[in-house]
Design a protein around this motif. Sequence first.
Motif, PDB file in Angstrom:
ATOM      1  N   UNK A 265       0.825  -1.205   0.000  1.00  0.00           N
ATOM      2  CA  UNK A 265       0.000   0.000   0.000  1.00  0.00           C
ATOM      3  C   UNK A 265       0.860   1.257   0.000  1.00  0.00           C
ATOM      4  N   UNK A 266       1.947   1.241   0.806  1.00  0.00           N
ATOM      5  CA  UNK A 266       2.855   2.398   0.826  1.00  0.00           C
ATOM      6  C   UNK A 266       3.509   2.587  -0.532  1.00  0.00           C
ATOM      7  N   UNK A 267       3.916   1.455  -1.157  1.00  0.00           N
ATOM      8  CA  UNK A 267       4.525   1.544  -2.482  1.00  0.00           C
ATOM      9  C   UNK A 267       3.574   2.101  -3.509  1.00  0.00           C
ATOM     10  N   UNK A 268       2.328   1.617  -3.473  1.00  0.00           N
ATOM     11  CA  UNK A 268       1.332   2.120  -4.434  1.00  0.00           C
ATOM     12  C   UNK A 268       1.045   3.595  -4.203  1.00  0.00           C
ATOM     13  N   UNK A 269       0.971   4.002  -2.924  1.00  0.00           N
ATOM     14  CA  UNK A 269       0.724   5.406  -2.633  1.00  0.00           C
ATOM     15  C   UNK A 269       1.877   6.272  -3.131  1.00  0.00           C
ATOM     16  N   UNK A 270       3.112   5.802  -2.922  1.00  0.00           N
ATOM     17  CA  UNK A 270       4.277   6.554  -3.391  1.00  0.00           C
ATOM     18  C   UNK A 270       4.271   6.680  -4.909  1.00  0.00           C
ATOM     19  N   UNK A 271       3.972   5.572  -5.581  1.00  0.00           N
ATOM     20  CA  UNK A 271       3.914   5.615  -7.050  1.00  0.00           C
ATOM     21  C   UNK A 271       2.824   6.556  -7.529  1.00  0.00           C
ATOM     22  N   UNK A 272       1.677   6.523  -6.820  1.00  0.00           N
ATOM     23  CA  UNK A 272       0.591   7.413  -7.202  1.00  0.00           C
ATOM     24  C   UNK A 272       0.996   8.875  -7.071  1.00  0.00           C
TER      25      UNK A 272
END
Length: 371
Positions: A265-272
Amino acid sequence: AAADAGRLHQQGPASTGRELSNLARALSEEAERSLQAVDLLLTDTSIWYRDKGARQTPADIENALRMRASATPQVSVLTITDAAGRQVYRSRQTGEPLADVSDRPYFMVQRDSRVAGLFINPPIVTRSERRAALVVSRRLETPAGAFAGVVTAIVTLDELREVYNAIDLGAGSALILTFDDGRLVVRQPPDPRAEGQTFGDLTSEQASAPRLARSPVDGREKFIVSLPVSDRPLVMSVTKDAHEAMAPWRAEMLGLALRTLALVAVGLLTMSLMLRQLLRVERGEQALRRSEQRYALAMEAANEGHAEWNLQERSFFASERWLRLHGTSPSTASMTPTTRMTSMTPASPPRPTQARELFESLDLHPSDRPI
């Protein structure tokens, strides 16, 4: 994560096996010590009765039996039976009359064999107390070696359960004491479904290494360790529900899954956020290009040119339209300011008024004007 899951899955059964093996060994040794104490009591009583006890008064005999039994807490009643199978002396009053036990297996075994030694009768409801118990016996003989009866010690199953009840077996665990042919002695915790069953699968594989088998009581998979009680005809088994044994692994896997999901989730948020920033930059660049295009169109439509003179970097740039308006070749667009002024007035150095007119024609910002 997959490697951690595999390692934990292997560690779970190994840890359970060590736990069950240690517990089964400790319980087996404790059962042997208890039987040794009972055997010592019976052996000493049989020798005493042969040498002098048989010639004492009934009151003295009963008093001696009471004193002997009190030294062995696991023994409920110590009894002497004559050669005909009639109980003649007890260590205490039980509320039941002296009974005929000539039909009991322990009496017949001791009567028919001089080498039977210590005999443990399977659980029966005794006629001395009307309670389920193990009857442990030894042969009585006369000084001449003839059969004189049997001395018995009653160890009630309730007493055994109280001893084992003090042991924390953990969730899904059970302690099972059986004869070596699988006949049940006691199970802790008790389960009515186990009464009357024969657990041959527990005694068929006696080893400290755990094995996985399905319980005939509840039909669930169990880790099982079975060990003999020394050289006695008894087997101590400890079982643990396989589902319960793997509970720590499942809890760890749940935590691992939650941590993995949190990282994802943190990775996806960062990518977003990065994509959003890139889109913002892209939109800014597109807006700048459109602005430049509109400016170029406006300048072309107004028939005007523009020039830039950077005094700090000593650079000068002029658009093609500006150069044409000033009658200068486009090849000189990147000349230095000095070269530019020289090319515009090649015959003689520019006069102050000419330089002032040139600066005014460039329409420079007040901060870029020379003093």
